[in-house]
Design a protein around this motif. Structure first.
Motif, PDB file in Angstrom:
ATOM      1  N   VAL A   1      43.732  34.110  43.136  1.00 25.35           N
ATOM      2  CA  VAL A   1      42.667  33.787  44.076  1.00 25.35           C
ATOM      3  C   VAL A   1      41.392  34.471  43.602  1.00 25.35           C
ATOM      4  N   PHE A   2      40.373  33.677  43.347  1.00 25.92           N
ATOM      5  CA  PHE A   2      39.053  34.219  43.018  1.00 25.92           C
ATOM      6  C   PHE A   2      38.307  34.430  44.326  1.00 25.92           C
TER       7      PHE A   2
ATOM      8  N   ALA B   1      40.171  41.516  37.219  1.00 21.25           N
ATOM      9  CA  ALA B   1      41.472  41.122  37.761  1.00 21.25           C
ATOM     10  C   ALA B   1      42.058  42.307  38.507  1.00 21.25           C
ATOM     11  N   VAL B   2      42.702  42.015  39.638  1.00 15.84           N
ATOM     12  CA  VAL B   2      43.269  43.082  40.468  1.00 15.84           C
ATOM     13  C   VAL B   2      44.576  42.587  41.092  1.00 15.84           C
TER      14      VAL B   2
ATOM     15  N   THR C   1      38.314  30.811  46.001  1.00 14.59           N
ATOM     16  CA  THR C   1      39.017  29.671  45.423  1.00 14.59           C
ATOM     17  C   THR C   1      40.447  30.098  45.137  1.00 14.59           C
ATOM     18  N   ALA C   2      41.400  29.386  45.739  1.00 15.48           N
ATOM     19  CA  ALA C   2      42.817  29.658  45.521  1.00 15.48           C
ATOM     20  C   ALA C   2      43.372  28.637  44.526  1.00 15.48           C
ATOM     21  N   TYR C   3      44.145  29.123  43.577  1.00 13.34           N
ATOM     22  CA  TYR C   3      44.740  28.262  42.557  1.00 13.34           C
ATOM     23  C   TYR C   3      46.245  28.179  42.760  1.00 13.34           C
TER      24      TYR C   3
ATOM     25  N   GLN D   1      45.525  38.752  41.614  1.00 14.48           N
ATOM     26  CA  GLN D   1      46.725  38.234  40.981  1.00 14.48           C
ATOM     27  C   GLN D   1      47.923  38.390  41.919  1.00 14.48           C
ATOM     28  N   PRO D   2      48.866  37.449  41.917  1.00  8.69           N
ATOM     29  CA  PRO D   2      50.026  37.531  42.807  1.00  8.69           C
ATOM     30  C   PRO D   2      51.063  38.514  42.252  1.00  8.69           C
TER      31      PRO D   2
END
Length: 189
Positions: free
Chosen positions: A179-180, A9-10, A172-174, A145-146
């Motif tokens: 966003v992965f 995660a970043v 892939t955006a959730y 991460q946002p």
């Protein structure tokens, strides 16, 4: 040959943890968690997966690498006991199920692991270890991460300026804002 995958995660500003190793601001609820649980169940700590009833088949990763600070974060003696865990430290030791603490050169360890049979090798963290292993990383899977941290532990610690190209594989955006993004190292022919 096995791949070394830096799956982490970043934040939007490039940090994997706060200045003191904080990571509690990262989103652990939301629709992106279904993606983690479905595709990357092996990256969930064993105790948490058991509590959630998530099956871990080691079908992606069978080995996890981490620096001592990353290992210490969860406070568990064997956080990923369903995987072979290799922790790099010159100053610490620990004994637990499926856990090896080594002072060996991380690059040499990864090169040996890549020659073995098995699944992918997960580089869990931290940033300094990622910088040391940057030339060995075959694939990046970033859970952007946002969030902005402003300072902290960078995705890659200090390393010399040397641009390296990775090609986008999948994004892939959730709705959660996570966003992965998956990238693979461009191999020059």
């Amino acid at each position: 040959m096995r791949e070394l995958v830096y799956y982490v995660a970043v934040t939007l500003d490039g940090f994997i943890a706060g200045p003191g190793g904080e990571f509690d601001a990262f989103l652990v609820e939301g629709d992106h968690m279904d993606g983690i649980n479905a595709r990357f169940a092996d990256t969930i700590p064993t105790v948490a997966a058991e509590a959630l009833g998530i099956e871990q088949r080691n079908d992606v990763f069978d080995t996890v690498l981490m620096g001592w600070n990353t290992y210490q974060v969860g406070g568990l003696p064997s956080p990923y006991r369903h995987l072979r865990q290799i922790v790099f430290s010159r100053a610490h030791t620990a004994e637990a199920e499926n856990l090896e603490v080594t002072a060996d050169d991380p690059v040499e360890v990864v090169r040996r692991l890549k020659q073995e049979d098995g699944g992918a090798i997960w580089l869990c963290g931290g940033g300094a270890l990622a910088a040391t292993l940057a030339d060995e990383i075959d694939r990046l899977v970033l859970k952007r991460q946002p969030l902005l941290f402003g300072s902290g532990i960078p995705l890659f610690g200090e390393r010399p300026y040397r641009p390296e190209r990775f090609d986008a594989v999948e994004t892939t955006a959730y709705e959660s804002g996570v966003v992965f993004s998956e990238f693979e190292r461009r191999r020059e022919n």
